[in-house]
Design a protein around this motif. Structure first.
Motif, PDB file in Angstrom:
ATOM      1  N   GLN A 305       9.624   8.341  -0.628  1.00  0.00           N
ATOM      2  CA  GLN A 305      10.104   8.468   0.751  1.00  0.00           C
ATOM      3  C   GLN A 305      11.178   9.543   0.882  1.00  0.00           C
ATOM      4  OE1 GLN A 305      11.088   5.040   3.058  1.00  0.00           O
ATOM      5  NE2 GLN A 305       9.609   3.760   2.008  1.00  0.00           N
ATOM      6  N   LEU A 310       2.133  15.415   2.083  1.00  0.00           N
ATOM      7  CA  LEU A 310       0.910  15.548   2.873  1.00  0.00           C
ATOM      8  C   LEU A 310      -0.290  15.437   1.937  1.00  0.00           C
ATOM      9  CD1 LEU A 310       2.025  18.518   5.140  1.00  0.00           C
ATOM     10  CD2 LEU A 310       1.940  16.095   5.741  1.00  0.00           C
ATOM     11  N   PRO A 311      -1.480  15.277   2.486  1.00  0.00           N
ATOM     12  CA  PRO A 311      -2.652  15.157   1.608  1.00  0.00           C
ATOM     13  C   PRO A 311      -2.793  16.276   0.570  1.00  0.00           C
ATOM     14  CG  PRO A 311      -3.239  14.455   3.805  1.00  0.00           C
ATOM     15  CD  PRO A 311      -1.836  14.975   3.899  1.00  0.00           C
ATOM     16  N   ARG A 314      -1.327  15.724  -3.137  1.00  0.00           N
ATOM     17  CA  ARG A 314      -1.731  14.542  -3.919  1.00  0.00           C
ATOM     18  C   ARG A 314      -1.482  14.706  -5.417  1.00  0.00           C
ATOM     19  NH1 ARG A 314      -6.534  13.265   0.078  1.00  0.00           N
ATOM     20  NH2 ARG A 314      -5.620  11.468   1.113  1.00  0.00           N
ATOM     21  N   ILE A 317       2.152  13.919  -5.791  1.00  0.00           N
ATOM     22  CA  ILE A 317       2.382  12.477  -5.623  1.00  0.00           C
ATOM     23  C   ILE A 317       2.012  11.744  -6.907  1.00  0.00           C
ATOM     24  CG2 ILE A 317       1.588  10.417  -4.388  1.00  0.00           C
ATOM     25  CD1 ILE A 317       1.235  12.250  -1.910  1.00  0.00           C
ATOM     26  N   ARG A 321       4.637   9.668  -9.235  1.00  0.00           N
ATOM     27  CA  ARG A 321       4.373   8.250  -9.518  1.00  0.00           C
ATOM     28  C   ARG A 321       4.287   8.010 -11.021  1.00  0.00           C
ATOM     29  NH1 ARG A 321       0.453   6.629  -4.659  1.00  0.00           N
ATOM     30  NH2 ARG A 321       2.029   5.570  -3.431  1.00  0.00           N
ATOM     31  N   LYS A 338      10.077   1.433  -5.725  1.00  0.00           N
ATOM     32  CA  LYS A 338       9.251   0.502  -4.969  1.00  0.00           C
ATOM     33  C   LYS A 338       8.415  -0.320  -5.934  1.00  0.00           C
ATOM     34  CE  LYS A 338       6.113   0.339  -1.074  1.00  0.00           C
ATOM     35  NZ  LYS A 338       5.275   1.112  -0.177  1.00  0.00           N
ATOM     36  N   HIS A 339       8.260  -1.566  -5.602  1.00  0.00           N
ATOM     37  CA  HIS A 339       7.467  -2.433  -6.459  1.00  0.00           C
ATOM     38  C   HIS A 339       6.043  -1.911  -6.577  1.00  0.00           C
ATOM     39  CE1 HIS A 339       5.822  -5.990  -8.285  1.00  0.00           C
ATOM     40  NE2 HIS A 339       4.994  -6.156  -7.284  1.00  0.00           N
TER      41      HIS A 339
ATOM     42  N   LYS B   9       0.801  -1.512   1.765  1.00  0.00           N
ATOM     43  CA  LYS B   9       2.231  -1.187   1.721  1.00  0.00           C
ATOM     44  C   LYS B   9       2.725  -0.921   0.309  1.00  0.00           C
ATOM     45  CE  LYS B   9       3.349  -3.595   5.992  1.00  0.00           C
ATOM     46  NZ  LYS B   9       4.374  -4.379   6.707  1.00  0.00           N
ATOM     47  N   ASP B  10       1.932  -1.252  -0.659  1.00  0.00           N
ATOM     48  CA  ASP B  10       2.309  -0.941  -2.036  1.00  0.00           C
ATOM     49  C   ASP B  10       2.270   0.549  -2.311  1.00  0.00           C
ATOM     50  OD1 ASP B  10       3.198  -3.001  -3.463  1.00  0.00           O
ATOM     51  OD2 ASP B  10       1.358  -3.375  -4.580  1.00  0.00           O
ATOM     52  N   THR B  11       1.396   1.231  -1.603  1.00  0.00           N
ATOM     53  CA  THR B  11       1.256   2.665  -1.874  1.00  0.00           C
ATOM     54  C   THR B  11       1.743   3.531  -0.724  1.00  0.00           C
ATOM     55  OG1 THR B  11      -1.027   2.573  -1.076  1.00  0.00           O
ATOM     56  CG2 THR B  11      -0.689   2.328  -3.449  1.00  0.00           C
ATOM     57  N   CYS B  12       2.001   2.903   0.427  1.00  0.00           N
ATOM     58  CA  CYS B  12       2.513   3.653   1.588  1.00  0.00           C
ATOM     59  C   CYS B  12       3.846   4.304   1.228  1.00  0.00           C
ATOM     60  CB  CYS B  12       2.701   2.710   2.774  1.00  0.00           C
ATOM     61  SG  CYS B  12       3.509   3.471   4.194  1.00  0.00           S
ATOM     62  N   ILE B  13       4.030   5.557   1.640  1.00  0.00           N
ATOM     63  CA  ILE B  13       5.299   6.235   1.374  1.00  0.00           C
ATOM     64  C   ILE B  13       6.059   6.535   2.666  1.00  0.00           C
ATOM     65  CG2 ILE B  13       4.520   7.215  -0.815  1.00  0.00           C
ATOM     66  CD1 ILE B  13       3.977   9.844   0.676  1.00  0.00           C
ATOM     67  N   ALA B  14       5.624   5.904   3.740  1.00  0.00           N
ATOM     68  CA  ALA B  14       6.329   6.011   5.018  1.00  0.00           C
ATOM     69  C   ALA B  14       6.493   7.456   5.467  1.00  0.00           C
ATOM     70  CB  ALA B  14       7.695   5.316   4.925  1.00  0.00           C
ATOM     71  N   ASP B  60      -7.901   9.700   6.988  1.00  0.00           N
ATOM     72  CA  ASP B  60      -8.123  10.935   6.239  1.00  0.00           C
ATOM     73  C   ASP B  60      -6.835  11.706   5.998  1.00  0.00           C
ATOM     74  OD1 ASP B  60     -10.761  10.234   6.272  1.00  0.00           O
ATOM     75  OD2 ASP B  60     -11.351  11.664   7.828  1.00  0.00           O
ATOM     76  N   GLY B  61      -5.862  11.510   6.879  1.00  0.00           N
ATOM     77  CA  GLY B  61      -4.620  12.265   6.737  1.00  0.00           C
ATOM     78  C   GLY B  61      -3.561  11.564   5.904  1.00  0.00           C
ATOM     79  N   CYS B  62      -3.855  10.357   5.456  1.00  0.00           N
ATOM     80  CA  CYS B  62      -2.865   9.632   4.650  1.00  0.00           C
ATOM     81  C   CYS B  62      -2.834  10.236   3.239  1.00  0.00           C
ATOM     82  CB  CYS B  62      -3.218   8.150   4.582  1.00  0.00           C
ATOM     83  SG  CYS B  62      -2.100   7.241   3.492  1.00  0.00           S
ATOM     84  N   PRO B  63      -1.691  10.741   2.802  1.00  0.00           N
ATOM     85  CA  PRO B  63      -1.644  11.402   1.494  1.00  0.00           C
ATOM     86  C   PRO B  63      -1.805  10.455   0.317  1.00  0.00           C
ATOM     87  CG  PRO B  63       0.537  11.329   2.477  1.00  0.00           C
ATOM     88  CD  PRO B  63      -0.411  10.833   3.518  1.00  0.00           C
ATOM     89  N   THR B  64      -1.627   9.168   0.571  1.00  0.00           N
ATOM     90  CA  THR B  64      -1.736   8.227  -0.544  1.00  0.00           C
ATOM     91  C   THR B  64      -2.914   7.263  -0.390  1.00  0.00           C
ATOM     92  OG1 THR B  64      -0.168   6.761   0.561  1.00  0.00           O
ATOM     93  CG2 THR B  64       0.725   8.302  -1.058  1.00  0.00           C
ATOM     94  N   GLU B  65      -3.791   7.566   0.554  1.00  0.00           N
ATOM     95  CA  GLU B  65      -4.981   6.734   0.778  1.00  0.00           C
ATOM     96  C   GLU B  65      -4.625   5.264   0.973  1.00  0.00           C
ATOM     97  OE1 GLU B  65      -7.934   7.778  -2.299  1.00  0.00           O
ATOM     98  OE2 GLU B  65      -6.665   9.535  -2.553  1.00  0.00           O
TER      99      GLU B  65
END
Lengths: 342, 82
Positions: A305, A310-311, A314, A317, A321, A338-339, B9-14, B60-65
């Motif tokens: 965060q 952005l996609p 990846r 990211i 991670r 984050k858990h 929410k485990d992978t969401c990065i807000a 499709d736009g979510c970077p973390t699927e």
């Protein structure tokens, strides 16, 4: 039992094979390198290259100021001689018949030569990674020619440097005219997969020049995150089957100072002087340096965060991670964990 | 066919990408992570058909699927019990 000071610094990176120097840099004289703020001396014997803590136990002098004689490293201060196993075998100031104290030995680090690089592992702890070095097939493939980019010092945290190498989006801007074209900045959607102990991206088609020779076309990029300090890149021109590959290894010298080693391989233009590719790689690294050294925070934020992704990010990211999961803290900013369920 | 959605929410990065693509579908929870508005991220209420294009854009736009889409309601205990 000896204390491994670096164990406290970052046990994860200390247990990794980290690049210490190009093998061709180590000839007949000992050479000092800095890894995770540890001074390490490298020297070549008839049986290969050895790595010791760069410290004589007698009075703390740097062994790298000494010389190599009969496969032994000789301290510059009082001439103590350490054999390949780090054991002191000669103390000139005492009679030869007198027993040398068993404590008179150097700290020896695991060391090996592969891909024309010297790799050192600072930790001898049980938890040290048992994984072998990842494959870089191009190095041994006779259809490829590999050159060594000049070692490059950058005042940036090592994870920032590795991530920049993995960042496909910056090519069109930082390397505009050299590798990328800002008129073709859009990055097609792709994913990253965990495969055989490493992360591998899908093939990413990018309009690019592979090597500054002006051969602009759609190149298929594939990025691989091999280890925290080791990554690779393959660019393929599917029409000509020309392949340009890189192995990119970063030596974390200090928290905000790193040294880059890069192997550059190609299966085409084999007659072109190697110096061209060395110079071109230097140009690219120089372009990267100005931007990477400007990044704030200096450490790579592992809290996803903390910056905006952005996609097309990846690969980055996945890298952040993975560092977080492995527990890398050196050169990384770990504010919020984050858990993770998986 | 009705569509159901849920944010992992485990992978969401807000990052806010889904909220920008589909503001009628996604909002932030108290911790700043994204969640589905209509059923509080349970994935049990179908979204309006008019919003399906927005939903696909957001996925499709979510970077973390992290945005999951299904033709069936989700069994969402694992994703919501954090």
């Amino acid at each position: 039992m000896e204390t491994d000071e670096r164990y406290d610094l970052d046990p994860v990176l200390a247990s990794e094979w980290l690049p210490a120097a190009y093998a061709h840099e180590i000839i007949d004289q000992p050479v000092q390198v800095s890894i995770l703020e540890e001074r390490v001396v490298l020297f070549r014997t008839d049986n290969g290259i050895k790595a010791f803590k760069d410290l004589c136990i007698h009075r703390g002098a740097e062994l790298s100021l000494g010389k190599v004689v009969n496969n032994c490293l000789v301290c510059p201060y009082h001439g103590w001689e350490y054999n390949e196993e780090g054991k002191c075998v000669k103390i000139p100031q005492q009679p030869a018949r007198r027993v040398i104290p068993p404590k008179a030995k150097a700290v020896v680090y695991p060391c090996m030569e592969r891909y024309g690089l010297i790799w050192v592992k600072l930790s001898q702890d049980e938890i040290a990674s048992k994984l072998p070095l990842p494959d870089y097939e191009e190095f041994d493939d006779p259809s490829f020619k590999t050159v060594y980019a000049d070692p490059h010092i950058i005042n940036a945290a090592a994870p920032r440097v590795v991530e920049n190498f993995l960042d496909v989006s910056h090519l069109a801007f930082v390397h505009e005219g050299s590798l990328g074209d800002s008129e073709h900045a859009e990055i097609p959607d792709y994913k990253v997969h965990w495969k055989d102990n490493r992360y591998v991206s899908d093939v990413i088609p990018v309009y690019a020049d592979p090597d500054g020779t002006g051969k602009w076309s759609i190149l298929n990029y594939t990025f691989e995150i091999l280890r925290p300090m080791l990554a690779r890149l393959k660019k393929v021109n599917e029409e000509t089957n020309e392949i340009f590959s890189m192995l990119f290894a970063v030596q974390p010298q200090a928290k905000r100072k790193s040294k880059i080693f890069a192997l550059v391989s190609r299966n085409y233009d084999l007659e072109t002087p190697d110096q061209y590719y060395i110079d071109f790689q230097q140009l690219i690294i120089d372009q990267d340096t100005a931007v990477v050294e400007s990044q704030r925070p200096e450490e790579l934020p592992l809290d996803l965060q903390a910056e905006l992704h952005l996609p097309p990010d990846r690969v980055s990211i996945a890298y952040r991670r993975w560092l977080s999961e492995l527990g890398v803290t050196y050169g990384s900013e770990v504010k919020k964990q984050k858990h993770m369920k998986r | 066919m009705p569509k159901y959605t849920i944010v992992d929410k485990d992978t969401c990065i807000a990052c806010g990408a889904c909220g920008a693509a589909a503001p009628d579908l996604f909002d932030y929870d108290e911790e700043g992570y994204s969640e589905v508005i209509i059923d509080k991220n349970k994935g049990t209420i179908p979204i309006l058909e008019d919003l399906e294009d927005d939903l696909i854009d957001a996925r499709d736009g979510c970077p973390t699927e992290s945005i999951k889409v299904s033709d069936e309601p989700f069994l969402c205990k694992m994703l919501n019990n954090q």
